[in-house]
Structures are given as structure tokens and as C-alpha cells.
Design an enzyme around this catalytic site. Structure first.
Site, PDB file in Angstrom:
ATOM      1  NE  ARG A  93      -4.062   1.864   2.172  1.00 45.51           N
ATOM      2  CZ  ARG A  93      -4.484   2.652   3.163  1.00 45.51           C
ATOM      3  NH1 ARG A  93      -3.929   2.588   4.358  1.00 45.51           N
ATOM      4  NH2 ARG A  93      -5.467   3.491   2.962  1.00 45.51           N
TER       5      ARG A  93
ATOM      6  CG  HIS B   1      -1.489   5.345  -0.262  1.00 48.73           C
ATOM      7  ND1 HIS B   1      -2.214   5.742   0.827  1.00 48.73           N
ATOM      8  CD2 HIS B   1      -2.306   4.531  -0.967  1.00 48.73           C
ATOM      9  CE1 HIS B   1      -3.429   5.194   0.778  1.00 48.73           C
ATOM     10  NE2 HIS B   1      -3.506   4.444  -0.297  1.00 48.73           N
TER      11      HIS B   1
ATOM     12  CG  ASN C 207      -1.544   8.522   3.200  1.00 49.15           C
ATOM     13  OD1 ASN C 207      -1.802   7.420   2.701  1.00 49.15           O
ATOM     14  ND2 ASN C 207      -0.977   9.503   2.510  1.00 49.15           N
TER      15      ASN C 207
ATOM     16  CG  HIS D 161      -8.138  -3.830  -1.252  1.00 47.48           C
ATOM     17  ND1 HIS D 161      -9.164  -2.918  -1.353  1.00 47.48           N
ATOM     18  CD2 HIS D 161      -7.021  -3.090  -1.026  1.00 47.48           C
ATOM     19  CE1 HIS D 161      -8.689  -1.684  -1.204  1.00 47.48           C
ATOM     20  NE2 HIS D 161      -7.389  -1.761  -1.020  1.00 47.48           N
TER      21      HIS D 161
HETATM   22  C1  HEM Z   1      -9.071   1.447  -5.954  1.00 46.54           C
HETATM   23  C2  HEM Z   1      -9.032   2.332  -4.990  1.00 46.54           C
HETATM   24  C3  HEM Z   1      -8.598   2.005  -3.598  1.00 46.54           C
HETATM   25  C4  HEM Z   1      -9.206   2.444  -2.457  1.00 46.54           C
HETATM   26  C5  HEM Z   1     -10.419   3.361  -2.369  1.00 46.54           C
HETATM   27  C6  HEM Z   1      -8.480   1.869  -1.351  1.00 46.54           C
HETATM   28  C7  HEM Z   1      -8.779   2.117  -0.028  1.00 46.54           C
HETATM   29  C8  HEM Z   1      -8.249   1.408   1.033  1.00 46.54           C
HETATM   30  C9  HEM Z   1      -8.657   1.532   2.396  1.00 46.54           C
HETATM   31  C10 HEM Z   1      -9.755   2.477   2.903  1.00 46.54           C
HETATM   32  C11 HEM Z   1      -7.942   0.646   3.118  1.00 46.54           C
HETATM   33  C12 HEM Z   1      -8.059   0.393   4.621  1.00 46.54           C
HETATM   34  C13 HEM Z   1      -7.206   1.420   5.360  1.00 46.54           C
HETATM   35  C14 HEM Z   1      -7.490   1.453   6.832  1.00 46.54           C
HETATM   36  O1  HEM Z   1      -8.595   1.099   7.248  1.00 46.54           O
HETATM   37  O2  HEM Z   1      -6.590   1.867   7.584  1.00 46.54           O
HETATM   38  C15 HEM Z   1      -7.045  -0.016   2.225  1.00 46.54           C
HETATM   39  C16 HEM Z   1      -6.143  -0.970   2.583  1.00 46.54           C
HETATM   40  C17 HEM Z   1      -5.237  -1.535   1.717  1.00 46.54           C
HETATM   41  N1  HEM Z   1      -5.026  -1.172   0.403  1.00 46.54           N
HETATM   42 FE1  HEM Z   1      -6.263  -0.074  -0.722  1.00 46.54          FE
HETATM   43  N2  HEM Z   1      -7.468   1.104  -1.831  1.00 46.54           N
HETATM   44  C18 HEM Z   1      -7.487   1.164  -3.187  1.00 46.54           C
HETATM   45  C19 HEM Z   1      -6.578   0.575  -4.057  1.00 46.54           C
HETATM   46  C20 HEM Z   1      -5.452  -0.094  -3.642  1.00 46.54           C
HETATM   47  C21 HEM Z   1      -4.348  -0.435  -4.498  1.00 46.54           C
HETATM   48  C22 HEM Z   1      -4.228  -0.062  -5.969  1.00 46.54           C
HETATM   49  C23 HEM Z   1      -3.449  -1.109  -3.725  1.00 46.54           C
HETATM   50  C24 HEM Z   1      -2.096  -1.660  -4.084  1.00 46.54           C
HETATM   51  C25 HEM Z   1      -1.704  -1.979  -5.285  1.00 46.54           C
HETATM   52  C26 HEM Z   1      -4.011  -1.190  -2.394  1.00 46.54           C
HETATM   53  C27 HEM Z   1      -3.457  -1.855  -1.342  1.00 46.54           C
HETATM   54  C28 HEM Z   1      -4.016  -1.939  -0.083  1.00 46.54           C
HETATM   55  C29 HEM Z   1      -3.579  -2.878   0.918  1.00 46.54           C
HETATM   56  C30 HEM Z   1      -2.537  -3.954   0.725  1.00 46.54           C
HETATM   57  C31 HEM Z   1      -4.330  -2.603   2.073  1.00 46.54           C
HETATM   58  C32 HEM Z   1      -4.187  -3.247   3.448  1.00 46.54           C
HETATM   59  C33 HEM Z   1      -3.154  -2.455   4.222  1.00 46.54           C
HETATM   60  C34 HEM Z   1      -2.848  -2.950   5.620  1.00 46.54           C
HETATM   61  O3  HEM Z   1      -3.357  -3.977   6.062  1.00 46.54           O
HETATM   62  O4  HEM Z   1      -2.053  -2.255   6.278  1.00 46.54           O
HETATM   63  N3  HEM Z   1      -5.209  -0.543  -2.381  1.00 46.54           N
HETATM   64  N4  HEM Z   1      -7.239   0.479   0.953  1.00 46.54           N
END
Ligand code: HEM
Ligand SMILES: *[C@@H]1O[C@H](CO)[C@@H](O)[C@H](O)[C@H]1NC(C)=O
Length: 324
Positions: A68, A72, A100, A199
Site C-alpha cells: 500500500r 500511495h 493516510n 485487497h
Molecule cells: C481502488 C481504490 C482504492 C481504495 C479506495 C483503497 C482504499 C483502502 C482503504 C480504505 C484501506 C483500509 C485502510 C485502513 O482502514 O486503515 C485499504 C487498505 C489496503 N489497500 Fe487499498 N485502496 C485502493 C486501491 C489499492 C491499491 C491499488 C493497492 C495496491 C496496489 C491497495 C493496497 C491496499 C492494501 C494492501 C491494504 C491493506 C493495508 C494494511 O493492512 O495495512 N489498495 N485500501
């Protein structure tokens, strides 16, 4: 004479590329290459890999958090490690952006990898390249695909919280917004769906999916009920739930299968399969892990190529959290 004229033509071409192209990556006349550190720091990649593997074996979720971070970083002024900078007197950290704050994590792991690399080759390897390598190594450690990482990015001396808030997607984003946010970065709708497949690992906090599990109808009723158990309608904002409820610590194509069952955790997950233009892509990835893997890997390379600083632009930071 022949060599003079060909050098002249090359220079002319470079000027043309620089002035006619909106893509900054050709402007410095230097592309990223996978062998960038082969002579200047031959052990860079293995040193980074050891640091990443160690962190992930201590806490498996870290693999998700690091992937992530690269995303970002790249979406805000290109892959320049701007995300890693703490606030200074001249700018506010991107870490304070709404997408973030209290959410992006794993910074200490990148800083640790950087200090290990600094101890073998001081001032050579950029923080932005470490992020890109860490994302690939994390995918591999979580059972996901591997790819060859392009290298040679340099680090910014500044960051922009406002830019982060404009460019990073929100969990409430409708499909059209997601497609256009990624489109601005040269990524197709298909790239966007493939990248969202990240995800398949990691966690989200209650405040990001509360509205969905209490107020929305495009959600499996049993799944919503179960998630309400650990995400009350008020309070418990930071309570965690897995983005992929079945296999949260392994990188597989299960994310796409749960979307087809209306068990996407975030609204921005479920919109990818909600009767719209990306349904068929979700369906194809749910049927083929290998198609997802190869498209994810290709899209990660494409994302990693967004507007890098190369040549003499930017700097090689000594520490990732502060400009030199
Ligand atoms: C398409 C639009 C996307 C949205 C709206 C989005 C939004 C989010 C949100 C809200 C979370 C949870 C954060 C939290 O609750 O603290 C999350 C987690 C995550 N996102 Fe996305 N995301 C998107 C795309 C992506 C992309 C493109 C990647 C990587 C290539 C990604 C990788 C991750 C990962 C791996 C997590 C888990 C992080 C953790 O457990 O620390 N996301 N994302
Ligand atoms: C449900 O939606 C309403 C109207 O938008 C909102 O006021 C309320 O806070 C939402 N409930 C939850 C639990 O998110």
C-alpha cells in the site's frame, strides 16, 4: 562526422521528447532500468529483501502495508518517496492526508531497510526504489506474483498533503471516479481492477466500512451481520477486519470471488462488481489466478513507472523521513 551528426540528432530528439511529451519520464532522457544498482551497489536488492522478509515474518500483515505504501507514494507526484517525508517548516507531511492518517503504516520497515543499505553503499540507493522493491518482495512473501523491478528513481525534497488528498482514492469512490483517478496516472480500468486485487491481503478499520455494513443493500446480509459484530454503529472506529475474509494473509484471487458474492468490505471494492463496466474483469480474475497474477505484476510495474525523478533531478535521501 557520422558520430557527430547522430549525437546531434539524438540531442534534437531528446529536446523534442521533452517539449512535446507530458510524460516526465522521458524528459530527463533516462528510463528506469532493472540493473541500475548492479555496479554501484550489487547487494542492494538482497539487503532490502532480507529486511522485508524479517519484518513480514514478525508480522504477516506488514506485507500488505508495504504494498500500500508504494501505491500511495506513486499516485502523488510520482514514485518519489514523498509519502515518507515527515512535516517540515515548509510543507505538511502526506502522512496527514485523510487517506493516510492513522492508516498508512510500515514506515519503520522502509527506514530500517534504508539504513541497512546505507551501511553497505552510502548515498546510492533511493527511498523510492526501496519502496518499489519492498512492494515486490512483499507480494512474493505473501504468496503472490513476482516481477522485475525497474530502478533508478530519485527522491523528492518535498511533499504535498493537498496533492495526496486530491490524487488518492477514497473508500466511498464510485466506479467512475476510480477509473478516472487511475486514468490520470496512465492506468487503465483493467489495471485498476487488477491493482485493487491487492485487497486480497491486509486489513481495514471499522470507520472505512461502517456505512457499507449498516446502510447499503449491495452486500450479502450474513456478511454484513457478521461484520457488525466487530464494528458498532458508533465507536470502535479503528477495529480491524480483513479485506478478504477467507484468506486474509495469502495473496490469491479470492478477493474477486468474494466480490461476486457481494462480500466486498469497502464500497470501493464492491463497485468493481455491481452491474458496471468492470464486472467482466472481476469475473475473469475470479476464474483465473494466473491471469490475475500476470496482470497484477504488469500493472505494478506500470504504476512504479509513474513520473520518476531521474538523472540529476531530486536527491538520494540519507534518511527516508527527512530531505537532505
Ligand atoms: C481502488 C481504490 C482504492 C481504495 C479506495 C483503497 C482504499 C483502502 C482503504 C480504505 C484501506 C483500509 C485502510 C485502513 O482502514 O486503515 C485499504 C487498505 C489496503 N489497500 Fe487499498 N485502496 C485502493 C486501491 C489499492 C491499491 C491499488 C493497492 C495496491 C496496489 C491497495 C493496497 C491496499 C492494501 C494492501 C491494504 C491493506 C493495508 C494494511 O493492512 O495495512 N489498495 N485500501
Ligand atoms: C447511514 O446513513 C445515514 C444517512 O446518510 C447516516 O446519517 C448514518 O450515519 C449512516 N449510518 C451508519 C451506521 O453509518
Amino acid at each position: 562526422m557520422g558520430s557527430i551528426s547522430s549525437a546531434y540528432i539524438t540531442t534534437l530528439l531528446m529536446i523534442l521528447l521533452c517539449t512535446s511529451s507530458s510524460m516526465l519520464l522521458v524528459c530527463e532522457g533516462q528510463q528506469l532500468t532493472s540493473n541500475f544498482y548492479d555496479s554501484t551497489c550489487p547487494n542492494a536488492l538482497s539487503t532490502i529483501r532480507t529486511a522485508i522478509r524479517t519484518a513480514i515474518s514478525a508480522e504477516r500483515r506488514m506485507g500488505a502495508s508495504l504494498i500500500r505504501l508504494h501505491f500511495h507514494d506513486c499516485f502523488v507526484n510520482g514514485c518519489d518517496a514523498s509519502l515518507l517525508l515527515d512535516s517540515t517548516s515548509s510543507f505538511e507531511s502526506e502522512q496527514n492526508a485523510i487517506q493516510n492518517i492513522n492508516s498508512a503504516r510500515g514506515f519503520h520497515v522502509i527506514e530500517n531497510a534504508k539504513s541497512r543499505v546505507e551501511s553497505i553503499c552510502p548515498g546510492v540507493v533511493s527511498c523510492s526504489d526501496i519502496l518499489a522493491v519492498a512492494a515486490r518482495d512483499s507480494s512474493v512473501a505473501m504468496g503472490g506474483p513476482s516481477w522485475t523491478v525497474n530502478l533508478g528513481r530519485r527522491d523528492s525534497a518535498t511533499a504535498s498533503k493537498d496533492e495526496a488528498e486530491r490524487e488518492l482514492p477514497l473508500f466511498t469512490a464510485p466506479l467512475d471516479d476510480l477509473i478516472s483517478l487511475f486514468g490520470r496516472k496512465g492506468l487503465s480500468a483493467k489495471d485498476m481492477v487488477a491493482l485493487s486485487g491487492a485487497h486480497t491481503i491486509g486489513q481495514a478499520q471499522c470507520f472505512t466500512f461502517r456505512d457499507r455494513i449498516y446502510n447499503h443493500t449491495n452486500i450479502d446480509a450474513g456478511f454484513a451481520r457478521k461484520r457488525r459484530g466487530n464494528c458498532p454503529s458508533t465507536g470502535g472506529d479503528s477495529n480491524l477486519a480483513a479485506l478478504d475474509l477467507v484468506t486474509p494473509t495469502s495473496f490469491d484471487n479470492n478477493y474477486f470471488k468474494i466480490l461476486m458474492q457481494k462480500k466486498g468490505l469497502l464500497e470501493s471494492d464492491q463497485v468493481l462488481f455491481n452491474g458496471g463496466s468492470t464486472d467482466d474483469i472481476v469475473r475473469s480474475y475470479s476464474n483465473s489466478r494466473s491471469a490475475f497474477y500476470s496482470d497484477f505484476a504488469a500493472a505494478m510495474v506500470k504504476m512504479g513507472d509513474i513520473e520518476p525523478l531521474t538523472g540529476s533531478a531530486g536527491q538520494i535521501r540519507a534518511r527516508c523521513s527527512v530531505p537532505n
